[in-house]
Design a protein around this motif. Structure first.
Motif, PDB file in Angstrom:
ATOM      1  N   ASP A  40     -11.835  -5.058  -8.046  1.00  0.00           N
ATOM      2  CA  ASP A  40     -11.272  -3.714  -8.204  1.00  0.00           C
ATOM      3  C   ASP A  40     -10.232  -3.655  -9.317  1.00  0.00           C
ATOM      4  O   ASP A  40      -9.298  -2.879  -9.244  1.00  0.00           O
ATOM      5  CB  ASP A  40     -10.688  -3.211  -6.872  1.00  0.00           C
ATOM      6  CG  ASP A  40     -10.410  -1.699  -6.872  1.00  0.00           C
ATOM      7  OD1 ASP A  40     -11.012  -0.993  -7.699  1.00  0.00           O
ATOM      8  OD2 ASP A  40      -9.582  -1.251  -6.061  1.00  0.00           O
ATOM      9  N   LEU A  41     -10.416  -4.479 -10.339  1.00  0.00           N
ATOM     10  CA  LEU A  41      -9.507  -4.402 -11.475  1.00  0.00           C
ATOM     11  C   LEU A  41     -10.274  -4.360 -12.794  1.00  0.00           C
ATOM     12  O   LEU A  41      -9.789  -4.835 -13.823  1.00  0.00           O
ATOM     13  CB  LEU A  41      -8.506  -5.567 -11.453  1.00  0.00           C
ATOM     14  CG  LEU A  41      -7.483  -5.504 -10.311  1.00  0.00           C
ATOM     15  CD1 LEU A  41      -6.653  -6.781 -10.246  1.00  0.00           C
ATOM     16  CD2 LEU A  41      -6.561  -4.297 -10.444  1.00  0.00           C
ATOM     17  N   PHE A  87      -5.781  -9.990 -11.203  1.00  0.00           N
ATOM     18  CA  PHE A  87      -4.446 -10.302 -11.716  1.00  0.00           C
ATOM     19  C   PHE A  87      -4.166 -11.773 -11.399  1.00  0.00           C
ATOM     20  O   PHE A  87      -4.611 -12.288 -10.359  1.00  0.00           O
ATOM     21  CB  PHE A  87      -3.385  -9.430 -11.046  1.00  0.00           C
ATOM     22  CG  PHE A  87      -3.374  -7.985 -11.477  1.00  0.00           C
ATOM     23  CD1 PHE A  87      -3.801  -7.605 -12.744  1.00  0.00           C
ATOM     24  CD2 PHE A  87      -2.902  -6.995 -10.622  1.00  0.00           C
ATOM     25  CE1 PHE A  87      -3.762  -6.273 -13.148  1.00  0.00           C
ATOM     26  CE2 PHE A  87      -2.870  -5.657 -11.016  1.00  0.00           C
ATOM     27  CZ  PHE A  87      -3.289  -5.292 -12.282  1.00  0.00           C
ATOM     28  N   ARG A  94      -4.209 -15.787  -3.956  1.00  0.00           N
ATOM     29  CA  ARG A  94      -4.962 -15.059  -2.922  1.00  0.00           C
ATOM     30  C   ARG A  94      -6.329 -15.698  -2.649  1.00  0.00           C
ATOM     31  O   ARG A  94      -7.012 -15.277  -1.721  1.00  0.00           O
ATOM     32  CB  ARG A  94      -5.137 -13.608  -3.375  1.00  0.00           C
ATOM     33  CG  ARG A  94      -5.250 -12.577  -2.275  1.00  0.00           C
ATOM     34  CD  ARG A  94      -3.912 -12.235  -1.669  1.00  0.00           C
ATOM     35  NE  ARG A  94      -4.002 -11.197  -0.637  1.00  0.00           N
ATOM     36  CZ  ARG A  94      -4.358 -11.416   0.624  1.00  0.00           C
ATOM     37  NH1 ARG A  94      -4.671 -12.625   1.016  1.00  0.00           N
ATOM     38  NH2 ARG A  94      -4.414 -10.429   1.500  1.00  0.00           N
TER      39      ARG A  94
ATOM     40  N   SER B 119       0.944  -7.437  -2.298  1.00  0.00           N
ATOM     41  CA  SER B 119      -0.362  -8.090  -2.289  1.00  0.00           C
ATOM     42  C   SER B 119      -1.114  -7.488  -1.110  1.00  0.00           C
ATOM     43  O   SER B 119      -0.756  -7.712   0.052  1.00  0.00           O
ATOM     44  CB  SER B 119      -0.170  -9.600  -2.118  1.00  0.00           C
ATOM     45  OG  SER B 119      -1.412 -10.243  -2.061  1.00  0.00           O
ATOM     46  N   GLY B 150      -9.104   1.312   0.297  1.00  0.00           N
ATOM     47  CA  GLY B 150      -9.469   0.222  -0.614  1.00  0.00           C
ATOM     48  C   GLY B 150      -8.926  -1.088  -0.089  1.00  0.00           C
ATOM     49  O   GLY B 150      -9.601  -2.122  -0.093  1.00  0.00           O
ATOM     50  N   GLU B 151      -7.712  -1.028   0.384  1.00  0.00           N
ATOM     51  CA  GLU B 151      -7.084  -2.232   0.940  1.00  0.00           C
ATOM     52  C   GLU B 151      -7.921  -2.825   2.069  1.00  0.00           C
ATOM     53  O   GLU B 151      -7.910  -4.052   2.282  1.00  0.00           O
ATOM     54  CB  GLU B 151      -5.677  -1.886   1.457  1.00  0.00           C
ATOM     55  CG  GLU B 151      -4.933  -3.092   1.997  1.00  0.00           C
ATOM     56  CD  GLU B 151      -3.536  -2.765   2.503  1.00  0.00           C
ATOM     57  OE1 GLU B 151      -3.221  -1.574   2.681  1.00  0.00           O
ATOM     58  OE2 GLU B 151      -2.773  -3.720   2.728  1.00  0.00           O
ATOM     59  N   TYR B 181     -10.652   6.737  -2.454  1.00  0.00           N
ATOM     60  CA  TYR B 181     -10.509   6.140  -3.797  1.00  0.00           C
ATOM     61  C   TYR B 181      -9.722   4.843  -3.733  1.00  0.00           C
ATOM     62  O   TYR B 181      -8.854   4.664  -2.868  1.00  0.00           O
ATOM     63  CB  TYR B 181      -9.791   7.108  -4.744  1.00  0.00           C
ATOM     64  CG  TYR B 181     -10.717   8.165  -5.285  1.00  0.00           C
ATOM     65  CD1 TYR B 181     -11.318   8.029  -6.530  1.00  0.00           C
ATOM     66  CD2 TYR B 181     -11.024   9.282  -4.522  1.00  0.00           C
ATOM     67  CE1 TYR B 181     -12.199   8.980  -7.011  1.00  0.00           C
ATOM     68  CE2 TYR B 181     -11.904  10.247  -4.988  1.00  0.00           C
ATOM     69  CZ  TYR B 181     -12.492  10.088  -6.249  1.00  0.00           C
ATOM     70  OH  TYR B 181     -13.359  11.027  -6.717  1.00  0.00           O
ATOM     71  N   GLN B 182     -10.023   3.933  -4.667  1.00  0.00           N
ATOM     72  CA  GLN B 182      -9.183   2.760  -4.866  1.00  0.00           C
ATOM     73  C   GLN B 182      -8.852   2.686  -6.351  1.00  0.00           C
ATOM     74  O   GLN B 182      -8.577   3.738  -6.934  1.00  0.00           O
ATOM     75  CB  GLN B 182      -9.796   1.511  -4.264  1.00  0.00           C
ATOM     76  CG  GLN B 182     -11.254   1.230  -4.568  1.00  0.00           C
ATOM     77  CD  GLN B 182     -11.841   0.246  -3.554  1.00  0.00           C
ATOM     78  OE1 GLN B 182     -12.469   0.628  -2.598  1.00  0.00           O
ATOM     79  NE2 GLN B 182     -11.639  -1.047  -3.790  1.00  0.00           N
ATOM     80  N   LEU B 183      -8.809   1.523  -6.969  1.00  0.00           N
ATOM     81  CA  LEU B 183      -8.321   1.494  -8.357  1.00  0.00           C
ATOM     82  C   LEU B 183      -9.412   1.850  -9.364  1.00  0.00           C
ATOM     83  O   LEU B 183      -9.233   2.704 -10.224  1.00  0.00           O
ATOM     84  CB  LEU B 183      -7.711   0.123  -8.672  1.00  0.00           C
ATOM     85  CG  LEU B 183      -6.842   0.068  -9.927  1.00  0.00           C
ATOM     86  CD1 LEU B 183      -5.682  -0.898  -9.744  1.00  0.00           C
ATOM     87  CD2 LEU B 183      -7.629  -0.330 -11.164  1.00  0.00           C
ATOM     88  N   HIS B 254      -5.390   6.498  -9.987  1.00  0.00           N
ATOM     89  CA  HIS B 254      -4.611   5.491  -9.261  1.00  0.00           C
ATOM     90  C   HIS B 254      -3.197   5.405  -9.822  1.00  0.00           C
ATOM     91  O   HIS B 254      -2.227   5.392  -9.086  1.00  0.00           O
ATOM     92  CB  HIS B 254      -5.293   4.129  -9.339  1.00  0.00           C
ATOM     93  CG  HIS B 254      -4.580   3.090  -8.531  1.00  0.00           C
ATOM     94  ND1 HIS B 254      -4.543   3.129  -7.159  1.00  0.00           N
ATOM     95  CD2 HIS B 254      -3.842   2.016  -8.895  1.00  0.00           C
ATOM     96  CE1 HIS B 254      -3.814   2.121  -6.713  1.00  0.00           C
ATOM     97  NE2 HIS B 254      -3.384   1.429  -7.748  1.00  0.00           N
TER      98      HIS B 254
HETATM   99  C1  LIG Z   1      -4.407  -8.540  -3.108  1.00  0.00           C
HETATM  100  C2  LIG Z   1      -4.334  -7.468  -4.129  1.00  0.00           C
HETATM  101  N1  LIG Z   1      -5.361  -7.301  -4.979  1.00  0.00           N
HETATM  102  C3  LIG Z   1      -5.305  -6.340  -5.928  1.00  0.00           C
HETATM  103  C4  LIG Z   1      -4.212  -5.530  -6.044  1.00  0.00           C
HETATM  104  C5  LIG Z   1      -4.127  -4.488  -7.148  1.00  0.00           C
HETATM  105  N2  LIG Z   1      -4.222  -3.127  -6.592  1.00  0.00           N
HETATM  106  C6  LIG Z   1      -3.125  -2.409  -6.291  1.00  0.00           C
HETATM  107  S1  LIG Z   1      -3.464  -0.940  -5.585  1.00  0.00           S
HETATM  108  C7  LIG Z   1      -5.139  -1.217  -5.691  1.00  0.00           C
HETATM  109  C8  LIG Z   1      -6.079  -0.196  -5.143  1.00  0.00           C
HETATM  110  C9  LIG Z   1      -5.709   0.171  -3.734  1.00  0.00           C
HETATM  111  O1  LIG Z   1      -6.568   1.115  -3.176  1.00  0.00           O
HETATM  112  P1  LIG Z   1      -6.201   1.768  -1.774  1.00  0.00           P
HETATM  113  O2  LIG Z   1      -5.825   0.731  -0.796  1.00  0.00           O
HETATM  114  O3  LIG Z   1      -7.320   2.674  -1.376  1.00  0.00           O
HETATM  115  O4  LIG Z   1      -4.883   2.583  -2.099  1.00  0.00           O
HETATM  116  P2  LIG Z   1      -4.730   4.129  -2.463  1.00  0.00           P
HETATM  117  O5  LIG Z   1      -6.011   4.614  -3.042  1.00  0.00           O
HETATM  118  O6  LIG Z   1      -4.429   4.817  -1.177  1.00  0.00           O
HETATM  119  O7  LIG Z   1      -3.597   4.198  -3.421  1.00  0.00           O
HETATM  120  C10 LIG Z   1      -5.397  -2.463  -6.272  1.00  0.00           C
HETATM  121  C11 LIG Z   1      -6.707  -3.024  -6.526  1.00  0.00           C
HETATM  122  C12 LIG Z   1      -3.146  -5.752  -5.140  1.00  0.00           C
HETATM  123  N3  LIG Z   1      -2.003  -5.047  -5.190  1.00  0.00           N
HETATM  124  N4  LIG Z   1      -3.247  -6.708  -4.185  1.00  0.00           N
END
Ligand SMILES: Cc1ncc(C[n+]2csc(CCOP(=O)(O)OP(=O)(O)O)c2C)c(N)n1
Lengths: 323, 280
Positions: A40-41, A87, A94, B119, B150-151, B181-183, B254
């Protein structure tokens, strides 16, 4: 190796991550066994285009780095050449046990890419600031560990990695990077690059990543003061170019290491270990001194953690006095 | 819980949204989408449900908030400021050098933050540990845990749910922020969860689903969660990532780096929404 130094301390208009994107795309176009897994990055690496172009081999594993690492090991067991990105914090901490056991211990090759090296995680703050990632990978037997400094080095390293066996880890900065090398420069993994040397050198600075430009600035400032130093870009932390290092220690008699990483387990530690065994030499360590990361602009963080040319100069003077 | 006062909670939600925008504007860019979408939830929690003392952030009998999606920090900073943990203006230093308000919530820096996150996935487990610890101490404190959809890709989230159900942690309420949605895009295109609420229920959590922007619906679901004994609860919030932020609501971005004009427009719209909530 064929390298041309630019070293004008100017930012590269090209984002260094695009060296990875370009190389990955060329490799995936040319070789159907090349796979790329992201967590997801893709937006951060700028590979969404690749995801559209090769949806079968440019894969989203979601925010699940441990699983992604295991999946990469399985792909490798079927002969795929696999790149994994997140990242730097998440592509090390992780998923470490999965990389360690399922890939490295099992004799499988996975190329791990960690973005936002060290303090360049800036506004994402301490939770996202990898200051031990390379150290973790260095403690895996036979792993290859790279701290890349610019676009052209990254591009060349990507082609080196595809021919490297075992687990590899490459940390890099996504963008806004000072251009060190001219386009077309070619690097050999495991071979340090001597950027300045003369027979008057009284110390060698061994740097990598964003500290290379700081080392070059320190070189110029010291030169103006009549102090001549050698500068080495040691972009491969493991396997370390021991021959080059021992030669520099013997010829200049003092070493300063400079890294965007915790000095207790990174480039400085590797250099110290090598010299202690082969050629005991006075050493000083520029880098993060066993502290956690924190949030803020990169410039502030470089000052805060002592990662500046001025810090390198001070370390050079200190180490020379210890000769 | 305090009696339900919909108008009061809507006003508080509008204040939280406005202040969240101002906090992020102080840096100029940040995680707007996943912060503003929690305004109604935080209004119900801090306006009606939670036991807390801004003068004593670590009061042992408090209820806990764990933002496992730690990038929503700015929404928490806005809420804590409005509740009196510190003057809200202090939070207008988001991500500045030596700030107490970093992108991701940090228990060592910000009064009101109970556990450190950033994290993704990890706050889910530490929240369960806090709930277990409170139970061992004989406290009736509750732990409110916020997880992103997404989490929920992270296996650790499901290990935490499994643990909480097996240990019958009925002092936990999980809020699953299902904004879709996620990133990199939608949760469906990245790693499709299928029936996410159904999966949570299958893990043994008493699961309800509500409109995450409807304070009354959240309030009533919380009442039911509190009344439910013997297993943890989950309230799935159907939300809109970027809700009420003019530059992020349509794109569900995001992170956002609006220009000055876009910021001004967004702040004005949030001020008007607050005024409308007051007049309602
Ligand atoms: C372990 C980890 N992997 C990747 C990230 C980078 N990251 C931060 S927010 C995010 C997307 C999160 O999506 P979601 O949980 O749906 O949050 P929302 O859409 O509600 O903001 C990612 C991939 C992170 N913070 N921690």
């Amino acid at each position: 190796m064929s390298v041309t130094l630019i070293g004008k301390h100017e930012k590269d208009a090209r984002a260094s991550r695009d060296a990875i994107v370009t190389a990955l795309e060329e490799m995936m176009d040319a070789d159907p066994s090349v796979c790329y897994v992201d967590c997801d990055l893709m937006g951060c690496l700028n590979t969404k285009g690749l995801w559209k172009k090769h949806p079968d081999r440019a894969l989203q594993a979601g925010i699940a780095e441990a699983n992604a690492a295991g999946v990469c090991a399985g792909l490798a067991a079927t002969g795929k050449k696999v790149f994994l990105h997140s990242f730097g914090t998440f592509s090390s901490r992780r998923c470490y046990d999965q990389i360690y056991m399922s890939a490295a211990y099992a004799g499988l090759t996975v190329h791990v890419l960690g973005s936002d090296a060290g303090v360049t995680a800036a506004f994402n703050g301490g939770t996202h600031m990898p200051l031990e990632d390379a150290g973790m990978y260095m403690s895996i037997p036979n792993a290859t560990v790279i701290d890349a400094c610019d676009y052209d080095q990254l591009y060349s390293v990507m082609y080196g990695l595809i021919h490297t066996e075992g687990v590899t880890y490459t940390r890099f900065v996504r963008k806004d990077v000072t251009q060190i090398y001219a386009p077309g420069s070619q690097f050999e993994i495991g071979k340090g690059v001597v950027l300045h040397e003369s027979d008057k050198d009284v110390c060698t600075v061994v740097a990598s990543g964003i500290l290379v430009d700081e080392a070059l600035q320190a070189y110029e400032a010291l030169q103006a003061q009549g102090v001549s130093i050698r500068v080495i870009d040691m972009f491969t932390w493991k396997p370390l170019d021991e021959a080059l290092l021992v030669k520099a220690a013997a010829e200049t008699g003092a070493i300063v290491t400079a890294e965007n990483h915790n000095t207790c387990c990174g480039l400085g530690a590797a250099v110290a270990s090598c010299l202690a065994k082969n050629h005991p030499t006075p050493l000083e360590f520029v880098g993060v001194q066993d502290r956690f990361g924190q949030v803020g602009p990169q410039d502030f963080l470089m000052d805060e953690y002592g990662l500046r040319a001025a810090d390198i100069q001070a370390a050079v003077k200190k180490v020379i006095a210890r000769k | 819980m305090k009696d339900l006062n919909v108008k009061e909670l809507n006003v508080l939600a509008a204040q939280i949204r406005l202040e969240t925008l101002k906090v992020i504007r102080s840096r100029g860019f940040g995680h707007v989408g996943g912060s503003v979408d929690l305004a109604e939830l935080l209004a119900v929690l801090y306006g009606a449900a939670m036991r807390f003392d801004p003068k004593d952030p670590r009061w042992p009998d408090r209820d806990w908030l764990v933002l496992s999606k730690g990038h929503a920090g700015p929404a928490a900073y806005a809420t804590f400021g409005l509740m009196g943990y510190y003057p809200i203006e202090e939070a207008y230093t988001l991500n500045h050098p030596h700030t107490r308000f970093p992108s991701h919530t940090d228990r060592l820096l910000t009064p009101g933050v109970d556990l450190t996150t950033g994290s993704l996935g990890q706050g889910a487990s530490s929240a369960m540990g806090a709930a277990l610890g409170n139970r061992l101490d004989g406290r009736d404190s509750r732990v409110y845990l916020v997880v992103g959809d997404g989490e929920a890709d992270e296996g650790q989230v499901w290990e935490a749910f499994h643990f909480a159900a097996a240990h019958k942690l009925d002092n936990v309420v999980v809020f699953l922020d299902m904004n879709g949605y996620q990133l990199d895009g939608t949760t469906a295109e990245i790693l499709d969860h299928g029936d996410l609420p159904g999966k949570v229920a299958a893990f043994g959590l008493y699961t309800q689903q509500v409109d995450g922007h409807d304070v009354a619906a959240i309030y009533h679901a919380l009442e039911a969660a509190h009344a439910h004994k013997g297993s943890p609860s989950c309230i799935v919030l159907k939300t809109c990532k970027g809700k009420g932020a003019t530059f992020a609501e349509a794109s569900h971005a995001h992170s956002s780096s609006p220009n000055e004009e876009q910021w001004a427009e967004a702040i004005l719209a949030a001020e008007q929404a607050l005024e409308a909530a007051r007049q309602a």
